[in-house]
Design a protein around this motif. Structure first.
Motif, PDB file in Angstrom:
ATOM      1  N   GLY A 108     -13.252 -17.171  26.273  1.00 55.18           N
ATOM      2  CA  GLY A 108     -13.485 -18.539  26.745  1.00 55.18           C
ATOM      3  C   GLY A 108     -13.286 -18.644  28.241  1.00 55.18           C
ATOM      4  O   GLY A 108     -13.629 -17.742  29.000  1.00 55.18           O
ATOM      5  N   GLY A 109     -12.759 -19.761  28.659  1.00 54.41           N
ATOM      6  CA  GLY A 109     -12.464 -19.952  30.080  1.00 54.41           C
ATOM      7  C   GLY A 109     -13.148 -21.152  30.681  1.00 54.41           C
ATOM      8  O   GLY A 109     -12.652 -21.736  31.635  1.00 54.41           O
ATOM      9  N   GLY A 110     -14.332 -21.519  30.167  1.00 48.66           N
ATOM     10  CA  GLY A 110     -15.057 -22.638  30.742  1.00 48.66           C
ATOM     11  C   GLY A 110     -15.715 -22.283  32.064  1.00 48.66           C
ATOM     12  O   GLY A 110     -15.658 -21.137  32.535  1.00 48.66           O
ATOM     13  N   PRO A 135     -10.604 -21.299  33.967  1.00 55.07           N
ATOM     14  CA  PRO A 135      -9.550 -22.319  33.967  1.00 55.07           C
ATOM     15  C   PRO A 135      -9.041 -22.716  32.592  1.00 55.07           C
ATOM     16  O   PRO A 135      -7.969 -23.323  32.477  1.00 55.07           O
ATOM     17  CB  PRO A 135     -10.223 -23.508  34.655  1.00 55.07           C
ATOM     18  CG  PRO A 135     -11.671 -23.325  34.396  1.00 55.07           C
ATOM     19  CD  PRO A 135     -11.904 -21.838  34.393  1.00 55.07           C
ATOM     20  N   ASP A 136      -9.788 -22.416  31.536  1.00 52.29           N
ATOM     21  CA  ASP A 136      -9.399 -22.822  30.186  1.00 52.29           C
ATOM     22  C   ASP A 136      -9.527 -21.626  29.252  1.00 52.29           C
ATOM     23  O   ASP A 136     -10.195 -21.684  28.219  1.00 52.29           O
ATOM     24  CB  ASP A 136     -10.275 -23.992  29.714  1.00 52.29           C
ATOM     25  CG  ASP A 136      -9.776 -24.620  28.422  1.00 52.29           C
ATOM     26  OD1 ASP A 136      -8.544 -24.692  28.239  1.00 52.29           O
ATOM     27  OD2 ASP A 136     -10.613 -25.027  27.594  1.00 52.29           O
ATOM     28  N   ALA A 137      -8.847 -20.536  29.615  1.00 52.65           N
ATOM     29  CA  ALA A 137      -8.964 -19.285  28.869  1.00 52.65           C
ATOM     30  C   ALA A 137      -8.056 -19.291  27.640  1.00 52.65           C
ATOM     31  O   ALA A 137      -7.070 -20.027  27.561  1.00 52.65           O
ATOM     32  CB  ALA A 137      -8.610 -18.105  29.770  1.00 52.65           C
ATOM     33  N   VAL A 138      -8.405 -18.425  26.687  1.00 54.30           N
ATOM     34  CA  VAL A 138      -7.615 -18.227  25.479  1.00 54.30           C
ATOM     35  C   VAL A 138      -7.183 -16.764  25.440  1.00 54.30           C
ATOM     36  O   VAL A 138      -8.006 -15.856  25.617  1.00 54.30           O
ATOM     37  CB  VAL A 138      -8.420 -18.588  24.214  1.00 54.30           C
ATOM     38  CG1 VAL A 138      -7.616 -18.276  22.960  1.00 54.30           C
ATOM     39  CG2 VAL A 138      -8.817 -20.061  24.241  1.00 54.30           C
ATOM     40  N   PHE A 139      -5.899 -16.535  25.176  1.00 55.35           N
ATOM     41  CA  PHE A 139      -5.326 -15.197  25.184  1.00 55.35           C
ATOM     42  C   PHE A 139      -4.803 -14.846  23.786  1.00 55.35           C
ATOM     43  O   PHE A 139      -4.123 -15.652  23.146  1.00 55.35           O
ATOM     44  CB  PHE A 139      -4.173 -15.114  26.183  1.00 55.35           C
ATOM     45  CG  PHE A 139      -4.562 -15.408  27.604  1.00 55.35           C
ATOM     46  CD1 PHE A 139      -4.811 -14.382  28.497  1.00 55.35           C
ATOM     47  CD2 PHE A 139      -4.671 -16.720  28.054  1.00 55.35           C
ATOM     48  CE1 PHE A 139      -5.165 -14.650  29.806  1.00 55.35           C
ATOM     49  CE2 PHE A 139      -5.024 -17.001  29.358  1.00 55.35           C
ATOM     50  CZ  PHE A 139      -5.276 -15.961  30.244  1.00 55.35           C
ATOM     51  N   ALA A 155      -3.229 -18.520  22.639  1.00 56.40           N
ATOM     52  CA  ALA A 155      -2.438 -18.966  23.782  1.00 56.40           C
ATOM     53  C   ALA A 155      -3.387 -19.485  24.861  1.00 56.40           C
ATOM     54  O   ALA A 155      -4.464 -18.926  25.074  1.00 56.40           O
ATOM     55  CB  ALA A 155      -1.580 -17.829  24.322  1.00 56.40           C
ATOM     56  N   VAL A 156      -3.001 -20.547  25.517  1.00 58.02           N
ATOM     57  CA  VAL A 156      -3.891 -21.196  26.486  1.00 58.02           C
ATOM     58  C   VAL A 156      -3.376 -20.979  27.907  1.00 58.02           C
ATOM     59  O   VAL A 156      -2.177 -20.886  28.148  1.00 58.02           O
ATOM     60  CB  VAL A 156      -4.019 -22.698  26.197  1.00 58.02           C
ATOM     61  CG1 VAL A 156      -4.749 -22.926  24.891  1.00 58.02           C
ATOM     62  CG2 VAL A 156      -2.644 -23.374  26.150  1.00 58.02           C
ATOM     63  N   GLY A 157      -4.323 -20.884  28.844  1.00 56.67           N
ATOM     64  CA  GLY A 157      -3.955 -20.678  30.238  1.00 56.67           C
ATOM     65  C   GLY A 157      -5.184 -20.492  31.095  1.00 56.67           C
ATOM     66  O   GLY A 157      -6.259 -21.016  30.799  1.00 56.67           O
ATOM     67  N   GLY A 158      -5.040 -19.722  32.153  1.00 56.75           N
ATOM     68  CA  GLY A 158      -6.156 -19.518  33.061  1.00 56.75           C
ATOM     69  C   GLY A 158      -6.015 -18.234  33.845  1.00 56.75           C
ATOM     70  O   GLY A 158      -4.954 -17.600  33.874  1.00 56.75           O
ATOM     71  N   VAL A 159      -7.119 -17.837  34.482  1.00 61.61           N
ATOM     72  CA  VAL A 159      -7.152 -16.682  35.381  1.00 61.61           C
ATOM     73  C   VAL A 159      -7.692 -17.171  36.720  1.00 61.61           C
ATOM     74  O   VAL A 159      -8.776 -17.767  36.774  1.00 61.61           O
ATOM     75  CB  VAL A 159      -8.035 -15.548  34.842  1.00 61.61           C
ATOM     76  CG1 VAL A 159      -8.020 -14.364  35.809  1.00 61.61           C
ATOM     77  CG2 VAL A 159      -7.567 -15.116  33.456  1.00 61.61           C
ATOM     78  N   GLY A 181     -10.329 -28.836  26.798  1.00 52.38           N
ATOM     79  CA  GLY A 181     -11.113 -28.361  27.932  1.00 52.38           C
ATOM     80  C   GLY A 181     -10.780 -29.048  29.236  1.00 52.38           C
ATOM     81  O   GLY A 181     -11.260 -28.626  30.300  1.00 52.38           O
ATOM     82  N   ASP A 182      -9.968 -30.105  29.204  1.00 55.01           N
ATOM     83  CA  ASP A 182      -9.538 -30.776  30.435  1.00 55.01           C
ATOM     84  C   ASP A 182      -8.459 -29.934  31.111  1.00 55.01           C
ATOM     85  O   ASP A 182      -7.593 -29.348  30.447  1.00 55.01           O
ATOM     86  CB  ASP A 182      -8.998 -32.168  30.134  1.00 55.01           C
ATOM     87  CG  ASP A 182     -10.060 -33.110  29.581  1.00 55.01           C
ATOM     88  OD1 ASP A 182     -11.258 -32.766  29.677  1.00 55.01           O
ATOM     89  OD2 ASP A 182      -9.694 -34.175  29.048  1.00 55.01           O
TER      90      ASP A 182
END
Length: 312
Positions: A108-110, A135-139, A155-159, A181-182
């Protein structure tokens, strides 16, 4: 590979590149920060590829291990960072450093989030610029700290990435996943240049709500925002004629790590980071000449990712 990930320095001295991933396990509240960095000394010499991983469990103090080599070999294949024992690609983060071993897939990530104007990243006209490719990645995956094993699922976060001539004189950073997604990204910084280092922090902000990013131009909006940088609390507030925002961040000292950064010119900075920040965000829209009404409100209970940087 996504064009926003590959290294950009191409051997130029006096440059700094950073790739960092931050995430929160939704089941336990455990946070993770994986920081990859390449520093090319200002006065020549081999580039240093190094970094660290910090794990922030809810039931104990954070644990940090460092990795790296003094002479940076170029990464291979789709990797954007690679040293013995550690490798990072857009879809996989893996490595071993001291007592910590990790293997996390990234999906993901958006759409990318341009915290700084798009042109500043493409043309490299500012002292440094930051961008969030995911910005809305899944780990998903596993992480081991000593004899303790953490399993991450959704797990949610970003790169994110930084490229430039070095770190700011002082700064504050926030990544806040707001759900659905916000997402909110903030970089409030004071440049190191002698003519600029006494100015107040300039907040760059991007708020994505329902797939739409605000403000349209973060650089033009930055003078309309005010940042108060400190520890354990810092804030950003202000806005445009039609919308305003208030962001309050608390970094509990018990959930923070303090680490040193070294710039290409040899100067050092200290960052205090947590992946368990408490964040309150209020967005208001103008409804009359002197009247605003709350449009959105979020409260993140120890799931925000935040950092404050200072000079010794």
């Amino acid at each position: 590979m996504n064009s926003l990930y590959p290294p950009r320095m191409t051997g130029r001295p006096g440059r700094l590149e950073v790739w960092y991933a931050t995430l929160t396990d939704p089941r336990t509240g455990t946070g993770v920060w994986i920081h990859h960095e390449v520093v090319a000394p200002k006065h020549g010499g081999p580039a240093r590829a190094h970094g660290w991983i910090s794990v922030f469990p809810p039931d104990g103090p954070p644990v940090t291990e460092r990795f790296g080599v003094p002479d940076s070999p170029p990464p291979q294949d789709e990797a954007y960072f690679e040293v013995p024992g550690v490798r990072a690609t857009p879809r996989l983060l893996e490595g071993t450093a001291g007592a910590i071993t990790w293997r996390l897939t990234v999906t993901g990530g958006g759409e990318p989030l341009y915290t700084f104007p798009r042109w500043s990243w493409q043309r490299e006209l500012l002292p440094a610029a930051q961008i969030v490719p995911a910005p809305d990645a899944v780990f998903d995956g596993e992480l081991v700290v000593g004899e303790r094993r953490f399993t991450f699922s959704d797990a949610v976060g970003g790169v994110a990435r930084i490229a430039g001539h070095g770190n700011a004189q002082r700064w504050a950073w926030l990544h806040a996943g707001l759900g659905g997604g916000d997402v909110l990204e903030v970089v409030a910084a004071v440049a190191r240049r002698p003519t600029m280092r006494w100015l107040p922090p300039l907040p760059m902000l991007q708020l994505r709500i329902g797939g739409t990013d605000w403000p349209r131009d973060p650089l033009l909006t930055a003078p309309l925002l005010r940042a108060r940088i400190g520890l354990p609390d810092w804030s950003v507030a202000g806005g445009t004629a039609r919308r305003r925002v208030r962001i309050d961040v608390t970094q509990d000292p018990a959930d923070c790590v303090s680490l040193s950064y070294t710039d290409p010119d040899g100067a050092t900075a200290t960052c205090t980071n947590t992946e368990r920040a408490t964040v309150d965000v209020v967005v208001e829209r103008r409804t009359g000449l002197h009247r605003f009404e709350v449009e959105h409100r979020w409260h993140l209970d120890r799931t925000g990712h935040a950092e404050v940087g200072t000079r010794p």
